[in-house]
Enzyme design. Structure first.
Site, PDB file in Angstrom:
ATOM      1  N   GLU A  75       0.799  -1.269   0.146  1.00  0.00           N
ATOM      2  CA  GLU A  75       0.134   0.045  -0.081  1.00  0.00           C
ATOM      3  C   GLU A  75       0.893   1.345  -0.080  1.00  0.00           C
ATOM      4  OE1 GLU A  75      -3.341   0.499  -0.034  1.00  0.00           O
ATOM      5  OE2 GLU A  75      -3.862  -1.771   0.073  1.00  0.00           O
ATOM      6  N   ASP A  93     -10.183   7.795  -6.463  1.00  0.00           N
ATOM      7  CA  ASP A  93     -10.912   6.715  -6.737  1.00  0.00           C
ATOM      8  C   ASP A  93     -12.273   6.821  -6.382  1.00  0.00           C
ATOM      9  OD1 ASP A  93     -10.895   6.716  -3.935  1.00  0.00           O
ATOM     10  OD2 ASP A  93     -10.049   4.959  -3.532  1.00  0.00           O
ATOM     11  N   THR A  98      -8.172   9.107   1.510  1.00  0.00           N
ATOM     12  CA  THR A  98      -8.040   8.040   2.139  1.00  0.00           C
ATOM     13  C   THR A  98      -6.977   7.984   3.230  1.00  0.00           C
ATOM     14  OG1 THR A  98      -8.351   6.970  -0.173  1.00  0.00           O
ATOM     15  CG2 THR A  98      -6.873   5.795   1.381  1.00  0.00           C
TER      16      THR A  98
END
Length: 293
Positions: A75, A93, A98
């Site tokens: 990640e 996205d 995030t």
């Protein structure tokens, strides 16, 4: 990451327990994938908690640390997973911001859940004023009410041990423990437990009827190969699980470029017969080589 919002009438943790109750009972797909119609007894909940909390397999402290490092390499291109408490950005996205150690998102309820939990433990913290905005943007990619200072305040809050522990607790309750518990129910050893955990982090828990969720991947894999708990071969089953997940990721623009975590990490460990995820571990993701001794 692709995560799913919880059932509108239940907190996400209840949805996850409902999913695990279905699995433990051998239940299949419910109409509409609605886990909210499943009654969860306190006995089942306590058994699930005990199963996941047992200090064996991936739940053993040393193995859990390895799991965090493996996910972080995929990640964040780093083994230093604790540095990711402060991570936050909009990766484009469609899920808003995030952030954090497993990528909590403002568009899929778990960032809201995280900040709510943090506020309950430490009212009036740096992120408390953003709760109304997080409620409004939940389910969307919007930053309304968050900009311009949410990112910098998140990074400052990440220095607070209370916020760090809040991230750890939510990760464990909604991702790590459910994944490990289901893997144990399926008769999987430590590597299989990690394969489940990595999948639930990226795809969200979902339900059997959601083919692009962790539960959907698991359901499809079990149509191709039996898990050890049902008399199947562990390696064959995990290969089937990875095959289903790989095909899904290839079909998704957000994930098609992130196949290393399957091909040169998890599949490599499986090919080496390292079902207990023993060190030393050597793998490559995102063009970089890593080792855990």
């Amino acid at each position: 990451m692709q995560k799913f919002a919880a059932h509108p009438g239940l907190p996400r943790a209840a949805v996850l327990l409902a999913i695990m109750t279905l699995s433990a009972c051998g239940g299949g797909e419910q109409p509409g994938g609605d886990a909210g119609n499943v009654l969860i007894s306190s006995t089942v909940a306590s058994q699930t908690d005990a199963n996941a909390a047992a200090a064996d397999g991936l739940s053993a402290p040393a193995k859990k640390e390895i799991a965090m490092q493996l996910v972080s390499s995929s990640e964040n291109s780093s083994l230093d997973w604790k540095a990711q408490y402060a991570y936050i950005e909009d990766i484009g996205d469609g899920r808003g911001y995030t952030g954090g150690i497993i990528g909590f998102t403002s568009g899929t309820s778990d960032m809201l859940e995280l900040v709510t939990a943090y506020d309950k433990i430490k009212p009036g913290n740096l992120l408390s004023p953003y709760l109304p905005a997080l409620r409004k943007v939940n389910g969307s990619a919007s930053h309304a009410g968050l900009d311009p200072n949410f990112v910098s305040d998140w990074q400052k809050a990440a220095q607070d041990p209370v916020f760090q522990q809040s991230q750890n607790t939510l990760r464990d309750n909604e991702y790590f423990n459910p994944a490990v518990s289901l893997a144990k129910q399926d008769g999987l050893r430590t590597l299989g437990q990690f394969i489940y955990y990595d999948a639930i982090v990226m795809h969200g828990p979902g339900a059997d009827s959601q083919s692009n969720s962790f539960q959907g991947i698991r359901a499809q894999a079990q149509l191709k190969a039996l898990p050890p708990s049902r008399g199947g071969n562990e390696t064959a089953y995990l290969n089937a699980f990875l095959d289903v997940r790989r095909a899904l990721m290839q079909s998704e623009p957000d994930h098609a470029g992130n196949l290393d975590r399957l091909d040169t990490q998890q599949r490599l460990f499986l090919q080496n017969g390292n079902l207990d995820l023993n060190t030393p571990l050597n793998w490559k993701v995102n063009g970089d080589s890593y080792q855990i001794r």
